[in-house]
Design a protein around this motif. Structure first.
Motif, PDB file in Angstrom:
ATOM      1  N   ARG A 201     -13.580  -6.096  -3.787  1.00 28.44           N
ATOM      2  CA  ARG A 201     -12.733  -5.784  -4.945  1.00 28.44           C
ATOM      3  C   ARG A 201     -11.268  -6.087  -4.631  1.00 28.44           C
ATOM      4  O   ARG A 201     -10.785  -5.807  -3.540  1.00 28.44           O
ATOM      5  CB  ARG A 201     -12.850  -4.311  -5.317  1.00 28.44           C
ATOM      6  CG  ARG A 201     -14.231  -3.911  -5.752  1.00 28.44           C
ATOM      7  CD  ARG A 201     -14.392  -2.422  -6.081  1.00 28.44           C
ATOM      8  NE  ARG A 201     -13.266  -1.592  -5.755  1.00 28.44           N
ATOM      9  CZ  ARG A 201     -12.591  -0.854  -6.656  1.00 28.44           C
ATOM     10  NH1 ARG A 201     -12.944  -0.844  -7.911  1.00 28.44           N
ATOM     11  NH2 ARG A 201     -11.584  -0.107  -6.273  1.00 28.44           N
ATOM     12  N   LEU A 202     -10.573  -6.630  -5.609  1.00 29.67           N
ATOM     13  CA  LEU A 202      -9.155  -6.957  -5.444  1.00 29.67           C
ATOM     14  C   LEU A 202      -8.313  -5.729  -5.106  1.00 29.67           C
ATOM     15  O   LEU A 202      -7.473  -5.801  -4.202  1.00 29.67           O
ATOM     16  CB  LEU A 202      -8.622  -7.666  -6.695  1.00 29.67           C
ATOM     17  CG  LEU A 202      -7.157  -8.087  -6.645  1.00 29.67           C
ATOM     18  CD1 LEU A 202      -6.889  -9.059  -5.495  1.00 29.67           C
ATOM     19  CD2 LEU A 202      -6.743  -8.698  -7.973  1.00 29.67           C
ATOM     20  N   PRO A 203      -8.487  -4.578  -5.770  1.00 33.82           N
ATOM     21  CA  PRO A 203      -7.657  -3.423  -5.406  1.00 33.82           C
ATOM     22  C   PRO A 203      -7.788  -3.029  -3.940  1.00 33.82           C
ATOM     23  O   PRO A 203      -6.792  -2.687  -3.283  1.00 33.82           O
ATOM     24  CB  PRO A 203      -8.159  -2.298  -6.325  1.00 33.82           C
ATOM     25  CG  PRO A 203      -8.742  -3.008  -7.497  1.00 33.82           C
ATOM     26  CD  PRO A 203      -9.338  -4.281  -6.932  1.00 33.82           C
ATOM     27  N   ASP A 204      -8.990  -3.101  -3.397  1.00 34.99           N
ATOM     28  CA  ASP A 204      -9.191  -2.765  -1.987  1.00 34.99           C
ATOM     29  C   ASP A 204      -8.516  -3.784  -1.074  1.00 34.99           C
ATOM     30  O   ASP A 204      -7.917  -3.421  -0.062  1.00 34.99           O
ATOM     31  CB  ASP A 204     -10.684  -2.690  -1.668  1.00 34.99           C
ATOM     32  CG  ASP A 204     -11.401  -1.614  -2.459  1.00 34.99           C
ATOM     33  OD1 ASP A 204     -10.758  -0.612  -2.850  1.00 34.99           O
ATOM     34  OD2 ASP A 204     -12.605  -1.775  -2.709  1.00 34.99           O
ATOM     35  N   ALA A 205      -8.611  -5.053  -1.436  1.00 38.38           N
ATOM     36  CA  ALA A 205      -7.988  -6.112  -0.642  1.00 38.38           C
ATOM     37  C   ALA A 205      -6.471  -5.946  -0.613  1.00 38.38           C
ATOM     38  O   ALA A 205      -5.840  -6.049   0.443  1.00 38.38           O
ATOM     39  CB  ALA A 205      -8.361  -7.481  -1.204  1.00 38.38           C
ATOM     40  N   LEU A 206      -5.884  -5.674  -1.770  1.00 44.03           N
ATOM     41  CA  LEU A 206      -4.426  -5.529  -1.839  1.00 44.03           C
ATOM     42  C   LEU A 206      -3.952  -4.277  -1.130  1.00 44.03           C
ATOM     43  O   LEU A 206      -2.903  -4.289  -0.484  1.00 44.03           O
ATOM     44  CB  LEU A 206      -3.963  -5.539  -3.295  1.00 44.03           C
ATOM     45  CG  LEU A 206      -4.260  -6.830  -4.061  1.00 44.03           C
ATOM     46  CD1 LEU A 206      -3.745  -6.719  -5.486  1.00 44.03           C
ATOM     47  CD2 LEU A 206      -3.690  -8.038  -3.349  1.00 44.03           C
ATOM     48  N   ALA A 207      -4.715  -3.195  -1.216  1.00 48.38           N
ATOM     49  CA  ALA A 207      -4.342  -1.968  -0.505  1.00 48.38           C
ATOM     50  C   ALA A 207      -4.327  -2.203   1.002  1.00 48.38           C
ATOM     51  O   ALA A 207      -3.393  -1.783   1.702  1.00 48.38           O
ATOM     52  CB  ALA A 207      -5.297  -0.836  -0.872  1.00 48.38           C
ATOM     53  N   ALA A 208      -5.344  -2.895   1.512  1.00 47.68           N
ATOM     54  CA  ALA A 208      -5.392  -3.185   2.948  1.00 47.68           C
ATOM     55  C   ALA A 208      -4.250  -4.104   3.359  1.00 47.68           C
ATOM     56  O   ALA A 208      -3.623  -3.907   4.414  1.00 47.68           O
ATOM     57  CB  ALA A 208      -6.734  -3.806   3.307  1.00 47.68           C
ATOM     58  N   LEU A 209      -3.968  -5.086   2.538  1.00 46.52           N
ATOM     59  CA  LEU A 209      -2.884  -6.019   2.839  1.00 46.52           C
ATOM     60  C   LEU A 209      -1.546  -5.290   2.866  1.00 46.52           C
ATOM     61  O   LEU A 209      -0.740  -5.477   3.779  1.00 46.52           O
ATOM     62  CB  LEU A 209      -2.878  -7.141   1.809  1.00 46.52           C
ATOM     63  CG  LEU A 209      -1.958  -8.318   2.074  1.00 46.52           C
ATOM     64  CD1 LEU A 209      -2.228  -8.954   3.419  1.00 46.52           C
ATOM     65  CD2 LEU A 209      -2.114  -9.336   0.955  1.00 46.52           C
ATOM     66  N   TRP A 210      -1.301  -4.431   1.890  1.00 47.82           N
ATOM     67  CA  TRP A 210      -0.049  -3.685   1.840  1.00 47.82           C
ATOM     68  C   TRP A 210       0.062  -2.741   3.036  1.00 47.82           C
ATOM     69  O   TRP A 210       1.130  -2.603   3.630  1.00 47.82           O
ATOM     70  CB  TRP A 210       0.081  -2.930   0.517  1.00 47.82           C
ATOM     71  CG  TRP A 210       1.291  -2.074   0.434  1.00 47.82           C
ATOM     72  CD1 TRP A 210       1.334  -0.743   0.119  1.00 47.82           C
ATOM     73  CD2 TRP A 210       2.659  -2.449   0.661  1.00 47.82           C
ATOM     74  NE1 TRP A 210       2.625  -0.285   0.146  1.00 47.82           N
ATOM     75  CE2 TRP A 210       3.462  -1.319   0.473  1.00 47.82           C
ATOM     76  CE3 TRP A 210       3.273  -3.649   1.018  1.00 47.82           C
ATOM     77  CZ2 TRP A 210       4.840  -1.332   0.623  1.00 47.82           C
ATOM     78  CZ3 TRP A 210       4.659  -3.669   1.171  1.00 47.82           C
ATOM     79  CH2 TRP A 210       5.413  -2.529   0.973  1.00 47.82           C
ATOM     80  N   GLU A 211      -1.018  -2.101   3.428  1.00 55.84           N
ATOM     81  CA  GLU A 211      -0.984  -1.220   4.601  1.00 55.84           C
ATOM     82  C   GLU A 211      -0.597  -1.994   5.857  1.00 55.84           C
ATOM     83  O   GLU A 211       0.146  -1.495   6.692  1.00 55.84           O
ATOM     84  CB  GLU A 211      -2.326  -0.517   4.802  1.00 55.84           C
ATOM     85  CG  GLU A 211      -2.584   0.581   3.805  1.00 55.84           C
ATOM     86  CD  GLU A 211      -1.529   1.678   3.827  1.00 55.84           C
ATOM     87  OE1 GLU A 211      -1.166   2.166   4.920  1.00 55.84           O
ATOM     88  OE2 GLU A 211      -1.045   2.054   2.743  1.00 55.84           O
ATOM     89  N   ALA A 212      -1.096  -3.220   5.994  1.00 58.41           N
ATOM     90  CA  ALA A 212      -0.745  -4.042   7.157  1.00 58.41           C
ATOM     91  C   ALA A 212       0.699  -4.523   7.089  1.00 58.41           C
ATOM     92  O   ALA A 212       1.411  -4.541   8.097  1.00 58.41           O
ATOM     93  CB  ALA A 212      -1.697  -5.232   7.257  1.00 58.41           C
ATOM     94  N   LEU A 213       1.155  -4.911   5.901  1.00 60.44           N
ATOM     95  CA  LEU A 213       2.518  -5.430   5.751  1.00 60.44           C
ATOM     96  C   LEU A 213       3.588  -4.355   5.894  1.00 60.44           C
ATOM     97  O   LEU A 213       4.637  -4.593   6.489  1.00 60.44           O
ATOM     98  CB  LEU A 213       2.681  -6.105   4.382  1.00 60.44           C
ATOM     99  CG  LEU A 213       2.094  -7.489   4.251  1.00 60.44           C
ATOM    100  CD1 LEU A 213       1.948  -7.862   2.788  1.00 60.44           C
ATOM    101  CD2 LEU A 213       2.955  -8.500   4.990  1.00 60.44           C
ATOM    102  N   ARG A 214       3.337  -3.193   5.343  1.00 64.31           N
ATOM    103  CA  ARG A 214       4.383  -2.162   5.276  1.00 64.31           C
ATOM    104  C   ARG A 214       4.840  -1.639   6.628  1.00 64.31           C
ATOM    105  O   ARG A 214       5.913  -1.057   6.728  1.00 64.31           O
ATOM    106  CB  ARG A 214       3.970  -1.038   4.356  1.00 64.31           C
ATOM    107  CG  ARG A 214       2.762  -0.294   4.829  1.00 64.31           C
ATOM    108  CD  ARG A 214       2.281   0.729   3.841  1.00 64.31           C
ATOM    109  NE  ARG A 214       3.110   1.911   3.982  1.00 64.31           N
ATOM    110  CZ  ARG A 214       3.274   2.825   3.060  1.00 64.31           C
ATOM    111  NH1 ARG A 214       2.661   2.709   1.913  1.00 64.31           N
ATOM    112  NH2 ARG A 214       4.040   3.861   3.268  1.00 64.31           N
ATOM    113  N   VAL A 215       4.044  -1.836   7.677  1.00 65.13           N
ATOM    114  CA  VAL A 215       4.431  -1.358   9.001  1.00 65.13           C
ATOM    115  C   VAL A 215       5.151  -2.421   9.828  1.00 65.13           C
ATOM    116  O   VAL A 215       5.617  -2.136  10.926  1.00 65.13           O
ATOM    117  CB  VAL A 215       3.216  -0.807   9.782  1.00 65.13           C
ATOM    118  CG1 VAL A 215       2.602   0.371   9.048  1.00 65.13           C
ATOM    119  CG2 VAL A 215       2.174  -1.891  10.021  1.00 65.13           C
ATOM    120  N   LEU A 216       5.255  -3.627   9.300  1.00 64.86           N
ATOM    121  CA  LEU A 216       5.930  -4.706  10.017  1.00 64.86           C
ATOM    122  C   LEU A 216       7.442  -4.572   9.881  1.00 64.86           C
ATOM    123  O   LEU A 216       7.938  -4.079   8.866  1.00 64.86           O
ATOM    124  CB  LEU A 216       5.490  -6.069   9.472  1.00 64.86           C
ATOM    125  CG  LEU A 216       4.016  -6.403   9.615  1.00 64.86           C
ATOM    126  CD1 LEU A 216       3.706  -7.734   8.934  1.00 64.86           C
ATOM    127  CD2 LEU A 216       3.604  -6.436  11.080  1.00 64.86           C
TER     128      LEU A 216
END
Length: 98
Positions: free
Chosen positions: A31-46
């Motif tokens: 699902r797109l919402p799950d993909a975007l949530a995971a992507l944002w979680e990875a990006l936000r800590v950089l």
């Protein structure tokens, strides 16, 4: 990033693969919402700096599903890039094609 399965019974679209070049391996979600949530979680800590962080928060934070769906419908995929530690990294959101 790790893939996840929908738990709310929503009808999934095509599988979505997301990745951050040089930082994460591609991960595929049903699902797109799950993909975007995971992507944002990875990006936000950089360590992106304020401007890049805010740009990525716009794309992948609250309300992201509608924005990204529009890009995917128009362009077929979404590829963005950011600079970190003197290197450019591509962020990709790619739906599986039938």
């Amino acid at each position: 990033m790790s893939s996840s399965r929908p738990t709310d019974g929503a009808k999934p679209g095509p599988p979505i693969t997301v990745s951050i070049e040089g930082i994460t391996e591609p991960a595929t979600f049903s699902r797109l919402p799950d993909a975007l949530a995971a992507l944002w979680e990875a990006l936000r800590v950089l360590p992106l700096g304020w401007t890049q962080y805010e740009a990525y928060r716009y794309f992948f934070g609250p309300g992201a599903v509608e924005r990204v769906e529009a890009f995917l419908e128009r362009d077929g995929e979404l590829t963005l890039s950011f600079a970190m530690a003197g290197r450019s990294h591509a962020v990709r959101v790619t739906p599986e094609r039938a």
